[in-house]
Design a protein around this motif. Structure first.
Motif, PDB file in Angstrom:
ATOM      1  N   LYS A 218     -23.468  95.621 140.263  1.00  0.00           N
ATOM      2  CA  LYS A 218     -24.094  96.891 140.615  1.00  0.00           C
ATOM      3  C   LYS A 218     -25.586  96.716 140.917  1.00  0.00           C
ATOM      4  CE  LYS A 218     -21.174 100.341 138.345  1.00  0.00           C
ATOM      5  NZ  LYS A 218     -21.166 101.504 137.449  1.00  0.00           N
ATOM      6  N   PRO A 219     -26.086  97.414 141.946  1.00  0.00           N
ATOM      7  CA  PRO A 219     -27.530  97.415 142.199  1.00  0.00           C
ATOM      8  C   PRO A 219     -28.277  98.069 141.034  1.00  0.00           C
ATOM      9  CG  PRO A 219     -26.297  98.199 144.113  1.00  0.00           C
ATOM     10  CD  PRO A 219     -25.335  98.142 142.976  1.00  0.00           C
ATOM     11  N   VAL A 220     -29.588  97.812 140.979  1.00  0.00           N
ATOM     12  CA  VAL A 220     -30.390  98.287 139.848  1.00  0.00           C
ATOM     13  C   VAL A 220     -30.398  99.810 139.771  1.00  0.00           C
ATOM     14  CG1 VAL A 220     -32.678  98.279 138.793  1.00  0.00           C
ATOM     15  CG2 VAL A 220     -31.841  96.233 139.922  1.00  0.00           C
TER      16      VAL A 220
ATOM     17  N   LEU B 168     -29.347 101.732 136.344  1.00  0.00           N
ATOM     18  CA  LEU B 168     -30.245 102.601 135.571  1.00  0.00           C
ATOM     19  C   LEU B 168     -29.583 103.945 135.290  1.00  0.00           C
ATOM     20  CD1 LEU B 168     -32.924 103.253 134.249  1.00  0.00           C
ATOM     21  CD2 LEU B 168     -33.806 103.939 136.486  1.00  0.00           C
ATOM     22  N   ALA B 169     -28.911 104.515 136.273  1.00  0.00           N
ATOM     23  CA  ALA B 169     -28.209 105.788 136.057  1.00  0.00           C
ATOM     24  C   ALA B 169     -27.165 105.627 134.956  1.00  0.00           C
ATOM     25  CB  ALA B 169     -27.556 106.257 137.354  1.00  0.00           C
ATOM     26  N   GLU B 170     -26.443 104.514 135.014  1.00  0.00           N
ATOM     27  CA  GLU B 170     -25.424 104.264 133.996  1.00  0.00           C
ATOM     28  C   GLU B 170     -26.049 104.069 132.620  1.00  0.00           C
ATOM     29  OE1 GLU B 170     -21.312 101.699 133.676  1.00  0.00           O
ATOM     30  OE2 GLU B 170     -22.962 100.906 134.874  1.00  0.00           O
ATOM     31  N   ALA B 171     -27.208 103.402 132.576  1.00  0.00           N
ATOM     32  CA  ALA B 171     -27.882 103.174 131.301  1.00  0.00           C
ATOM     33  C   ALA B 171     -28.350 104.486 130.674  1.00  0.00           C
ATOM     34  CB  ALA B 171     -29.072 102.233 131.497  1.00  0.00           C
TER      35      ALA B 171
ATOM     36  N   SER C   4     -38.242 103.798 125.322  1.00  0.00           N
ATOM     37  CA  SER C   4     -39.362 103.299 126.115  1.00  0.00           C
ATOM     38  C   SER C   4     -38.892 102.721 127.440  1.00  0.00           C
ATOM     39  CB  SER C   4     -40.128 102.230 125.327  1.00  0.00           C
ATOM     40  OG  SER C   4     -39.354 101.045 125.216  1.00  0.00           O
ATOM     41  N   ARG C   5     -39.812 102.631 128.385  1.00  0.00           N
ATOM     42  CA  ARG C   5     -39.500 102.017 129.677  1.00  0.00           C
ATOM     43  C   ARG C   5     -39.142 100.539 129.486  1.00  0.00           C
ATOM     44  NH1 ARG C   5     -40.151 106.806 130.041  1.00  0.00           N
ATOM     45  NH2 ARG C   5     -41.223 107.947 131.701  1.00  0.00           N
ATOM     46  N   GLU C   6     -39.787  99.893 128.521  1.00  0.00           N
ATOM     47  CA  GLU C   6     -39.481  98.488 128.238  1.00  0.00           C
ATOM     48  C   GLU C   6     -38.046  98.330 127.766  1.00  0.00           C
ATOM     49  OE1 GLU C   6     -42.110 100.088 127.173  1.00  0.00           O
ATOM     50  OE2 GLU C   6     -43.909  98.959 127.741  1.00  0.00           O
ATOM     51  N   ASP C   7     -37.604  99.227 126.877  1.00  0.00           N
ATOM     52  CA  ASP C   7     -36.237  99.148 126.369  1.00  0.00           C
ATOM     53  C   ASP C   7     -35.220  99.463 127.471  1.00  0.00           C
ATOM     54  OD1 ASP C   7     -36.785  98.301 123.813  1.00  0.00           O
ATOM     55  OD2 ASP C   7     -36.887 100.312 122.963  1.00  0.00           O
ATOM     56  N   LEU C   8     -35.538 100.425 128.314  1.00  0.00           N
ATOM     57  CA  LEU C   8     -34.634 100.732 129.423  1.00  0.00           C
ATOM     58  C   LEU C   8     -34.499  99.533 130.356  1.00  0.00           C
ATOM     59  CD1 LEU C   8     -35.306 104.402 130.613  1.00  0.00           C
ATOM     60  CD2 LEU C   8     -33.136 103.423 129.876  1.00  0.00           C
ATOM     61  N   ALA C   9     -35.627  98.874 130.626  1.00  0.00           N
ATOM     62  CA  ALA C   9     -35.600  97.690 131.485  1.00  0.00           C
ATOM     63  C   ALA C   9     -34.766  96.582 130.853  1.00  0.00           C
ATOM     64  CB  ALA C   9     -37.023  97.202 131.744  1.00  0.00           C
ATOM     65  N   ALA C  10     -34.903  96.405 129.534  1.00  0.00           N
ATOM     66  CA  ALA C  10     -34.130  95.377 128.829  1.00  0.00           C
ATOM     67  C   ALA C  10     -32.655  95.719 128.798  1.00  0.00           C
ATOM     68  CB  ALA C  10     -34.660  95.204 127.408  1.00  0.00           C
ATOM     69  N   LEU C  11     -32.330  96.989 128.826  1.00  0.00           N
ATOM     70  CA  LEU C  11     -30.931  97.422 128.833  1.00  0.00           C
ATOM     71  C   LEU C  11     -30.314  97.261 130.220  1.00  0.00           C
ATOM     72  CD1 LEU C  11     -28.636  98.782 127.197  1.00  0.00           C
ATOM     73  CD2 LEU C  11     -29.588 100.999 127.880  1.00  0.00           C
ATOM     74  N   VAL C  12     -31.094  97.538 131.253  1.00  0.00           N
ATOM     75  CA  VAL C  12     -30.602  97.480 132.626  1.00  0.00           C
ATOM     76  C   VAL C  12     -30.591  96.047 133.151  1.00  0.00           C
ATOM     77  CG1 VAL C  12     -31.086  98.227 134.992  1.00  0.00           C
ATOM     78  CG2 VAL C  12     -31.286  99.848 133.118  1.00  0.00           C
ATOM     79  N   GLY C  13     -31.554  95.235 132.670  1.00  0.00           N
ATOM     80  CA  GLY C  13     -31.675  93.876 133.170  1.00  0.00           C
ATOM     81  C   GLY C  13     -32.590  93.802 134.370  1.00  0.00           C
ATOM     82  N   THR C  14     -33.757  94.462 134.266  1.00  0.00           N
ATOM     83  CA  THR C  14     -34.712  94.476 135.369  1.00  0.00           C
ATOM     84  C   THR C  14     -36.120  94.559 134.799  1.00  0.00           C
ATOM     85  OG1 THR C  14     -35.224  95.535 137.494  1.00  0.00           O
ATOM     86  CG2 THR C  14     -34.719  96.988 135.657  1.00  0.00           C
ATOM     87  N   ALA C  15     -37.106  94.751 135.664  1.00  0.00           N
ATOM     88  CA  ALA C  15     -38.498  94.829 135.229  1.00  0.00           C
ATOM     89  C   ALA C  15     -38.876  96.268 134.894  1.00  0.00           C
ATOM     90  CB  ALA C  15     -39.419  94.301 136.322  1.00  0.00           C
TER      91      ALA C  15
END
Length: 212
Positions: free
Chosen positions: A129-131, A135-138, A161-172
């Motif tokens: 899946k694209p990022v 993110l929507a799924e996360a 946090s944005r950091e945690d969302l990024a770590a969950l999605v696998g992106t920056a």
């Protein structure tokens, strides 16, 4: 009943502040942790040095039992997302329950199977899946994990946090911030500081399943 009394006498409870580590990746499993209160993230350090959130858990969930049953080491770290109360049952007592109580053993096996299934699904999501869709799924995953109300009276608000969302999605983190701005402009979410309000969950679901 005897097993419940045994757990009551052997378990201990400890308070963890937000951000405090409950157990560390690479350390030997000494027992099983059960969340009595609060939210926890399971974080794995990748070869690139970045953190990847492999699972989100809340009150009622058990932690560390896979490493415990294998007599091995934790493959991820458990970190409190908010102030938590965590119960701990030492490894010898858990193994005694596994041997003496079939229902308890079956429950652990079911937890193991569910965990493997979730890990497989997450690997597929990250691979295909694209990022934007991830993110929507996360966002919906956080909602399902931490809020059991099917249709809340008010839009659900995430305190992640944005950091945690990024770590969950696998992106920056920067990519998450940019995509959240796109969602906000489209009326799908609203933001206030670190808080994210889900205004249109149906649209988020449509985005998240676009490539299913």
């Amino acid at each position: 009943m005897e097993e419940l009394e045994f757990i009551t006498t052997t378990k201990s409870a400890q308070f963890y502040h937000k951000g405090q580590t409950i157990y560390q990746q690479g350390s030997q499993a000494q027992g099983m942790h059960c969340i009595h209160q609060g939210k926890v993230k399971l974080v794995k350090a990748g070869g690139d040095g970045k953190e990847h959130i492999t699972r989100l858990v809340r009150h009622g969930d058990a932690l560390g039992f896979r490493a415990l049953l294998g007599g091995g080491y934790y493959t991820s770290s458990a970190i409190a997302l908010d102030d938590c109360v965590i119960c701990f049952i030492p490894r010898p007592d858990v193994l005694r329950l596994v041997q003496s109580n079939r229902q308890f053993a079956n429950t652990l096996l079911q937890l193991l199977a569910n965990g493997l299934g979730q890990a497989e699904e997450q690997m597929l999501r990250l691979a295909y899946k694209p990022v934007r869709e991830r993110l929507a799924e996360a966002l919906l995953l956080v909602r399902r994990t931490f809020d059991s109300v099917a249709a809340p009276a008010e839009p659900y608000t995430l305190a992640l946090s944005r950091e945690d969302l990024a770590a969950l999605v696998g992106t920056a983190k920067e990519t998450v911030s940019r995509l959240l701005t796109e969602y906000k402009d489209a009326g799908v979410v609203a933001t206030r500081g670190s808080l994210i309000m889900l205004l249109d969950e149906a649209q988020l679901q449509a985005i998240s399943t676009r490539y299913d």
